[in-house]
Design an enzyme around this catalytic site. Sequence first.
Site, PDB file in Angstrom:
ATOM      1  N   TRP A  66     -19.593  -2.364  -8.766  1.00 19.58           N
ATOM      2  CA  TRP A  66     -19.221  -1.715  -7.510  1.00 19.58           C
ATOM      3  C   TRP A  66     -19.718  -0.278  -7.476  1.00 19.58           C
ATOM      4  CZ3 TRP A  66     -13.488  -3.219  -6.033  1.00 19.58           C
ATOM      5  CH2 TRP A  66     -13.442  -4.603  -5.797  1.00 19.58           C
ATOM      6  N   LYS A  78     -21.603  -3.693  -3.362  1.00 21.65           N
ATOM      7  CA  LYS A  78     -21.624  -4.586  -4.531  1.00 21.65           C
ATOM      8  C   LYS A  78     -23.065  -4.767  -4.979  1.00 21.65           C
ATOM      9  CE  LYS A  78     -17.371  -6.553  -2.985  1.00 21.65           C
ATOM     10  NZ  LYS A  78     -17.201  -6.245  -1.570  1.00 21.65           N
ATOM     11  N   GLU A 117       0.400   2.252   8.621  1.00 24.95           N
ATOM     12  CA  GLU A 117       1.443   1.361   8.098  1.00 24.95           C
ATOM     13  C   GLU A 117       2.411   2.090   7.173  1.00 24.95           C
ATOM     14  OE1 GLU A 117      -1.723   0.675   8.371  1.00 24.95           O
ATOM     15  OE2 GLU A 117      -2.126  -1.438   8.735  1.00 24.95           O
ATOM     16  N   THR A 154      -2.539   0.081  14.625  1.00 25.16           N
ATOM     17  CA  THR A 154      -3.619   0.397  13.689  1.00 25.16           C
ATOM     18  C   THR A 154      -4.924   0.446  14.471  1.00 25.16           C
ATOM     19  OG1 THR A 154      -4.029  -1.936  13.312  1.00 25.16           O
ATOM     20  CG2 THR A 154      -2.491  -0.867  11.813  1.00 25.16           C
TER      21      THR A 154
END
Length: 546
Positions: free
Chosen positions: A444, A439, A330, A185
């Site tokens: 959000w 935030k 992944e 990753t």
Amino acid sequence: MRGLMQERPLLISSFLTFAATYHKDREIVTRTVEGPIHRYTYADCERRARKLANGLKGLGLGFGDVVGTLAWNTYRHLEVWYGVSGQGMVCHTINPRLFPDQIAYIANHAEDKALLVDLTFVPLIEKLLPHLSGVKHFIIMTDRAHMPETKIPGALCYEELVEGASEDFEWPEFDENTASSLCYTSGTTGNPKGVLYSHRSTALHSMVANGKDALGMGSADTILPVVPMFHANAWSIPYGAPMAGAKLVMPGAAMDGASIYELLETEGVTMTAAVPTVWLMLLQYLEKDNRPLTTLKRVVIGGSAAPRSMIETFETKYGVTVCHAWGMTEMSPLGTLGALKAGMETLPLEKRLDIQCKQGRAVYLVDMKITDDDGNELPRDGVAFGHLMVRGPWIAGSYIKGDGGDILDKDGYFDTGDVATLDPEGFMQITDRAKDVIKSGGEWISSIDLENAAVGHPAVAEAAVIGVYHPKWDERPLLIVVKKPGQDLTKDEMVAYLGGKIAKWWMPDDVVFVDELPHTATGKLLKTKLREDFKDYKLPTIVAAE
Ligand code: AMP
């Protein structure tokens, strides 16, 4: 009662032997790292992959050994994928755009026994040599005539290794759950973690990825994977294209607009795939001289959110359908693709774009849900957003060497780190990376939505939005913009443009203009760096309040 069907293992070698048997004359065209265009066929590729397999065996490498690559998309890299995985070794694609110390870390952590390296990366390896003591063989992927003077001890020439080896090799049969390939990753924080694919996971993923509503590759297609083989398996194209018998066009090291355009047109490419930054470059190149796209039918865009303006331009100006895709290392990497469902094709453009801006629907065998912070599933109403959780046979169950610990929840779901909505038709939309969401006063704000709105302005080349400290709201959005060359744009013009396109309270508190934005090794905006650069930034809304 058990079924009575043959138990044939799903093995990567079969993708190429199938192509060499049934599509043997179909071409693989490469812009080589050395410069000239190289072309040969699937039959040639399979024969040379066998020779390479023998060559690697001759070096003392065997079943289960990890072989690293630092290489562009070329026919040689393709031979390595099959020559290595096909005989039960593990092909470890390393992203050369990572920081050098990360590359050394990855090669050591994976215990790479050999490294196959394109000419471009020889200087990089020379610098890293003191840190690569576990690597026994360095093979430079070129011919004798182009072998560089190098400090790499005992550096081998790829063409000599291949041509010197016998083609007498039978692809072995073994358990389909054997490890086939490895990709780390591109973690923006902490050490990268290794995702270890198997032959079975790769075969299942590639078969589903080839489906019509997914990458949709067929024998009549000509496919140009601009997405590199070191970025999440080039989204499976180098596996799926031979399975389909499609012509493959490999761009080598040249990823600029002019080079990609030349390949698209001269090779008659029908489908291509890459991250949005590549398409920004191409569209700017096309715009400059009013160039047409005469053969391209479909472009797959993923890795970061495809801006609405990009999808619209491809469709309305060039007649190219955009398929928005989402996935991650992944996940091998494909999770969702945005092919329209029955009846959606005829919707008015604006409504269609609303759907195409979403990241698409889960493909068969990928289970998906969104949850709140306590793991409770949220409704699939296109409004509620939460942690995007996935499960499936080509999704990581753990990282190598147990890094990151237990990564699945009690039902076997993996937390993607993305925040998303799921709508009643099954379309998923990424709101943000959980780390990047802004935030503001307990609510959000999606940085992705703001960025997409900003790049719709004709003077904007690229845009990033980060949350910046605000004493009252906690965080407020800061918009950072790169202008297109020669274009003028002021903060007020930018704000006026966004008005009406986003919720009022989402309006960035400030707009700053920069020459360029930092990117990760896979072409995504590097928000950690931006947050660091702007950590002391004082928003005018705070200054005004003081
Ligand atoms: P990587 O493993 O480097 O491919 O990164 C995977 C991550 O890229 C995902 O978890 C998403 O955050 C992001 N990503 C991939 N595709 C998209 C997309 N179409 N839109 C928004 N984010 C995306």
